[in-house]
Enzyme design. Structure first.
Site, PDB file in Angstrom:
ATOM      1  CE  LYS A 117      -4.266  -1.700   2.184  1.00 24.12           C
ATOM      2  NZ  LYS A 117      -3.940  -3.105   2.319  1.00 24.12           N
ATOM      3  CD  GLU A 201      -4.826   5.872   4.372  1.00 21.86           C
ATOM      4  OE1 GLU A 201      -6.010   5.482   4.324  1.00 21.86           O
ATOM      5  OE2 GLU A 201      -4.030   5.726   3.437  1.00 21.86           O
ATOM      6  NE  ARG A 293      -8.726  -9.780  -4.209  1.00 25.33           N
ATOM      7  CZ  ARG A 293      -9.864  -9.328  -3.696  1.00 25.33           C
ATOM      8  NH1 ARG A 293     -10.990  -9.510  -4.357  1.00 25.33           N
ATOM      9  NH2 ARG A 293      -9.892  -8.698  -2.533  1.00 25.33           N
TER      10      ARG A 293
END
Length: 665
Positions: A117, A201, A293
């Site tokens: 990430k 974050e 995916r």
């Protein structure tokens, strides 16, 4: 050229879904299965199936080498990974390619760009895709992370850098809470993903979760197929998904779609992917991640676009170009998806397992779609996600789609392990959902609004349940009285039978609450006494699972069933499931009353022991942490006391109800 044989490296409803699409295209299918899935539906549906190991995922579905061996042995030319397990494993994608096979998905190189990430955020920022302010650096010392957290400000989110599915995420609101949340998040990430790196974050208050379905081929073409809103979440797990989003304006939809395609191009993406955004109430949106995916909620996109996304996956993997351009993509109507799980919402959504003794779902139609990997009689095992089926509905607009969903849920009957059907019925009627104002944290903040009240069962539903039991006993009494053997004790129609005008006692259990009623009357005319109130039942007719009767003079209609020691009634808006209590039961005697044992609520693995024998603990203090069915369960001290025994250690696999710790009496 399309390949001839496809191996599906997954299980459950996604494996069944891929097999059906492949068959439509004339492709032969090969399934793999664990020892726990020997009789699973995907095994029975495929043209050929092979066992690849034990029931635990690491012994079977996560074994890339075993899957490749089956592919070579069966002559498969391509492997579809489904979602979960190895679907986002870059090393597996590379191994498939190295073996001369086609991986139905993006390249390992593209996955690696999104596998972290932290790296993904840096890459997206460089590509001009909006990202949430935060820290993604490699210095993972607790002291440095604390300083970065204080710099960013609170509230903030700690996220596992290599995570997904809601794992390894914590919200921190105060500086002095950070260290404890960091340790918990890192431990969960280490157990779930093998790596404990985190990123920090800014936490957006009251956000929406909106994701864009993207596709790209190997010829440089990329497009998006619109959005899905997944803001109804519990502990970061999606509960309801819909398309289109009722929040987006046409301008915001266009901007987010363009950003999603830009994100896909930034990592040289090919095949199906989902770009996930967090959206502030102001409409400001930020990149979260790309799921490399197919997503669990892809059916809502299929229903509004009329496209088969699995077929698109297979065609692109075979080297074909995207079948449409962006201008050709159209959407019609509104689709909503919910997931039926074997879990107990009233017990903290504890996952369940066991045989599906009854599984009746609404029949498929142009308005209702069922994606399931199990049928009645199958077992929900402890080793995998406890999803029973996905229920997806479509109609011309959102209000009508919600009405379809309510009807479809009302038609569901599930007996065996507990299910979340009643919870979903309350969810889709809640004003926050109906008015499309739910945000990602609403369910966690107001969960009690979606759970069944502990007491005060609706009198009409309770009356219907009584009518079912009385009608059943009346039928049994009538049949007994007509017996050809008048000397048989079963032919008696005395006061115990309903034919007697005296009182009949009915004992029922709603969860742990005991309900005792007295029924006076006979021949279909009864007075029911409960908690000092009396209700009149009359005119009951029960046929083909539909009960109609008058309660206090007003006619009502219900779906009704008595089976397996349960009576279940549904008035079209809510359901009531009661256990028939045959009398006082021994609940475990003094052991339960002593409140001195900590038991495993379900089978699982002990991942952490936070106390030791002889230690004093407070009521509610965490003693052990159990990992089961993809979640961590904190097992707490039931009262103040001293730990006399600890019967489990970190790493131990324990059975349900096993005593793990004992307090001194």
């Amino acid at each position: 050229m399309m390949f001839d044989t496809l191996l599906i490296a997954n299980r459950g409803e996604i494996a069944c879904r891929v097999i059906r699409t492949a068959r439509k295209l004339g492709i032969r299918t090969v399934a793999v299965f664990s020892e726990a899935d020997a009789d699973a539906q995907h095994v029975r549906l495929a043209d050929e199936a092979h066992c690849i190991g034990g029931p635990r995922p690491q012994d079977s579905y996560l074994r890339g080498d075993a899957i490749l061996d089956v592919a070579k042995k069966t002559g498969a030319q391509a492997i579809h990974p489904g979602y979960g397990f190895l679907s986002e494993n870059a090393d597996f994608a590379d191994a498939v390619q190295a073996a001369g096979l086609v991986f139905v998905g993006p390249s390992g190189a593209s996955m690696r760009k999104m596998g972290s990430k932290a790296g993904a955020k840096d890459l997206m920022a460089a590509a001009g895709v909006p990202v949430v302010p935060g820290y993604t650096g490699e210095d993972q010392s607790p002291e440095h992370l604390q300083r970065e957290a204080d710099r960013i400000g609170y509230p903030l989110m700690i996220k596992a850098a290599h995570g997904g599915g809601g794992k390894g995420m914590r919200i921190v609101r105060e500086s002095d809470e950070f260290a404890a949340h960091l340790e918990s998040c890192q431990r969960e990430a280490r157990n779930a993903f093998g790596r404990d790196r985190v990123l920090l974050e800014r936490y957006i208050e009251h956000p929406r979760h909106i994701e864009i379905q993207v596709f790209a081929d190997h010829h440089g073409n990329a497009l998006h197929l619109g959005e899905r809103e997944c803001s109804a979440q519990r502990r970061y797990q999606k509960v309801l998904e819909e398309s289109p989003s009722p929040f987006l304006t046409p301008e915001l939809r266009a901007a987010m779609g363009a950003a999603a395609v830009q994100a896909a191009r930034a990592i040289d993406y090919a095949n199906a992917g989902t770009v996930e955004f967090i959206v502030a109430p102001s409409g400001e949106f930020f990149f979260m991640e790309i799921n490399t995916r197919l997503q669990v909620e892809h059916p809502v996109t299929e229903l509004v676009t009329g496209l088969d996304l699995v077929e698109w996956q297979l065609r692109i993997a075979a080297g074909e170009k995207l079948p449409l351009t962006q201008q050709d993509v159209t959407q019609r109507g509104h689709a909503i998806e919910v997931r039926l799980y074997a879990e107990d919402p009233e017990a903290g959504f504890l996952p369940g397992s066991g045989t599906l003794k009854t599984l009746r779902l609404p029949p498929p139609s142009p308005h209702v779609r069922i994606d399931a990997g199990v049928v009645e009689g199958d077992t929900v095992t402890i080793f995998y996600d406890p999803m029973i089926a996905k229920l997806i509905v479509w109609d011309e607009d959102r209000p009508r789609a919600l009405a379809r969903l309510r009807e479809a849920l009302a038609a569901c009957e599930i007996h065996g392990p507990k299910s979340n059907v009643a919870f979903l019925e309350r969810l889709v009627r809640h004003p926050a959902v109906v008015e499309a104002r739910i945000d990602t944290g609403y369910l966690d903040r107001h969960l009690d609004e979606f759970l069944a009240p502990a007491t005060a069962e609706p009198s009409a539903l309770l009356g219907a349940a009584c009518a079912c039991l009385l009608a059943q006993e009346s039928a049994a009494s009538t049949a007994a009285a007509a017996s050809p053997d008048p000397t048989s004790p079963w032919a008696l129609a005395d006061g115990w039978r309903l034919g007697h005008a005296g009182a009949r006692r009915l004992q029922l259990l709603h969860g742990e609450r005991k309900i005792e009623l007295r029924a006076h009357g006979h021949g279909g005319e009864y007075r029911i006494a409960l908690d000092g109130h009396t209700h009149a039942l009359a005119g009951a007719r029960w046929q083909d699972g539909v009960l109609s009767l008058r309660i206090d003079g007003a006619m009502h209609r219900f779906r009704a069933e008595v089976a397996g020691g349960l009576v279940q009634v549904h008035d079209g808006r809510a359901r009531l499931t009661l256990r028939i209590d045959a009398g006082d039961r021994d609940g475990g005697g003094g052991e339960a009353a002593g409140d001195h044992r900590i038991r495993a609520p379900m089978p699982g693995r002990v991942v952490l022991v936070q106390a030791q024998a002889g230690q004093a603990v407070k009521a509610g203090e965490v003693v052990l942490v159990l990992e089961a069915m993809k979640m961590e369960l904190a097992l707490k001290a039931p009262r103040d006391g001293v730990l006399a025994e600890l019967r489990a250690a970190a790493g131990d696999f324990v059975e349900a109800d096993a005593v793990l710790a004992v307090l001194e009496e």
